[in-house]
Design a protein around this motif. Structure first.
Motif, PDB file in Angstrom:
ATOM      1  N   ALA A  26     -11.701 -21.523   4.518  1.00 36.37           N
ATOM      2  CA  ALA A  26     -13.131 -21.669   4.802  1.00 36.37           C
ATOM      3  C   ALA A  26     -13.337 -22.003   6.281  1.00 36.37           C
ATOM      4  O   ALA A  26     -12.452 -22.565   6.929  1.00 36.37           O
ATOM      5  N   ALA A  27     -14.499 -21.656   6.788  1.00 38.25           N
ATOM      6  CA  ALA A  27     -14.818 -21.914   8.194  1.00 38.25           C
ATOM      7  C   ALA A  27     -16.209 -22.539   8.278  1.00 38.25           C
ATOM      8  O   ALA A  27     -17.156 -21.914   8.753  1.00 38.25           O
ATOM      9  N   PRO A  28     -16.346 -23.795   7.812  1.00 36.62           N
ATOM     10  CA  PRO A  28     -17.664 -24.428   7.836  1.00 36.62           C
ATOM     11  C   PRO A  28     -18.211 -24.521   9.256  1.00 36.62           C
ATOM     12  O   PRO A  28     -17.466 -24.770  10.200  1.00 36.62           O
ATOM     13  N   GLY A  29     -19.513 -24.290   9.388  1.00 37.97           N
ATOM     14  CA  GLY A  29     -20.147 -24.375  10.700  1.00 37.97           C
ATOM     15  C   GLY A  29     -20.007 -23.112  11.527  1.00 37.97           C
ATOM     16  O   GLY A  29     -20.469 -23.062  12.661  1.00 37.97           O
ATOM     17  N   LYS A 109      -6.796 -17.572   7.346  1.00 38.09           N
ATOM     18  CA  LYS A 109      -7.743 -18.026   8.361  1.00 38.09           C
ATOM     19  C   LYS A 109      -6.945 -18.068   9.657  1.00 38.09           C
ATOM     20  O   LYS A 109      -5.854 -18.644   9.693  1.00 38.09           O
ATOM     21  N   LEU A 110      -7.473 -17.435  10.705  1.00 38.75           N
ATOM     22  CA  LEU A 110      -6.790 -17.385  11.986  1.00 38.75           C
ATOM     23  C   LEU A 110      -7.719 -17.869  13.087  1.00 38.75           C
ATOM     24  O   LEU A 110      -8.879 -17.456  13.152  1.00 38.75           O
ATOM     25  N   ALA A 111      -7.212 -18.738  13.936  1.00 41.94           N
ATOM     26  CA  ALA A 111      -7.964 -19.196  15.104  1.00 41.94           C
ATOM     27  C   ALA A 111      -7.725 -18.201  16.230  1.00 41.94           C
ATOM     28  O   ALA A 111      -6.580 -17.803  16.488  1.00 41.94           O
ATOM     29  N   VAL A 112      -8.786 -17.785  16.891  1.00 41.78           N
ATOM     30  CA  VAL A 112      -8.647 -16.875  18.029  1.00 41.78           C
ATOM     31  C   VAL A 112      -8.106 -17.662  19.209  1.00 41.78           C
ATOM     32  O   VAL A 112      -8.653 -18.692  19.598  1.00 41.78           O
ATOM     33  N   ASN A 113      -6.981 -17.163  19.773  1.00 40.89           N
ATOM     34  CA  ASN A 113      -6.381 -17.866  20.913  1.00 40.89           C
ATOM     35  C   ASN A 113      -6.319 -17.010  22.171  1.00 40.89           C
ATOM     36  O   ASN A 113      -5.836 -17.464  23.201  1.00 40.89           O
ATOM     37  N   ALA A 114      -6.843 -15.780  22.093  1.00 45.99           N
ATOM     38  CA  ALA A 114      -6.924 -14.927  23.287  1.00 45.99           C
ATOM     39  C   ALA A 114      -7.970 -13.848  23.042  1.00 45.99           C
ATOM     40  O   ALA A 114      -8.191 -13.439  21.900  1.00 45.99           O
ATOM     41  N   ARG A 115      -8.606 -13.408  24.126  1.00 50.48           N
ATOM     42  CA  ARG A 115      -9.634 -12.364  24.074  1.00 50.48           C
ATOM     43  C   ARG A 115      -9.426 -11.381  25.222  1.00 50.48           C
ATOM     44  O   ARG A 115      -8.915 -11.759  26.266  1.00 50.48           O
TER      45      ARG A 115
END
Length: 162
Positions: A26-29, A109-115
């Motif tokens: 889940a990604a609350p907020g 669930k993956l956190a973005v660490n580069a763009r």
């Protein structure tokens, strides 16, 4: 009228799926920016494990990303997601939940660490992999250095803070 009911039912299914995501992913907020469907393969390599036995090790995903039935990007090792406008994100797993059946790869669930680039994926901070089908390899491997591709599909939800 039937077509409208069909689309409304699809919207309700999406809303329900979002509301019932496992806590681990889940990604609350966070707010969905985009949801894309992926069709491709999970690629595994046969390697010698720490105990000297041969085991399949996940190597990379290779998938085409679709929106409304049209190709709009690709997903590959990193893991990377590239959109047709040139924007791209790289993620790192921060949560997992089991797929629906044993042969399904887990939901993530993956956190973005580069763009990279500037476009629809630019504000994305989190990626969720849901609704997985297939992708899990369960057979034994017999020769180090060999590869096996297992077809899979999934939906990727791209979210931003707020």
């Amino acid at each position: 009228m039937a077509l409208i009911a069909f689309f409304l039912a699809g919207s309700l299914v999406s809303a329900t799926a979002q509301a019932t995501l496992p806590d681990a992913i889940a990604a609350p907020g966070e707010t969905a920016v985009l949801t894309l469907h992926a069709e491709g393969a999970q690629v595994y390599e046969c390697k010698t494990g720490p105990d000297g036995t041969l085991v399949w090790v996940f190597r990379e995903p290779i998938a085409t990303l679709f929106q409304d039935g049209k190709t709009v990007g690709r997903h590959y090792a990193g893991p990377n997601w590239e959109y047709s406008d040139g924007s791209a994100v790289v993620g790192q797993v921060t949560g997992t939940a089991p797929g629906q059946v044993a042969m399904d790869i887990p939901w993530l669930k993956l956190a973005v660490n580069a763009r990279r680039g500037n476009g629809v994926l630019s504000p994305v901070t989190t990626v969720q992999r849901i609704n997985t089908v297939g992708g899990r390899l369960t057979s034994a491997c017999y020769k180090a250095g060999t590869y096996e591709s297992v077809p899979y599909s999934a939906d990727y939800v791209f979210l931003r803070k707020g």
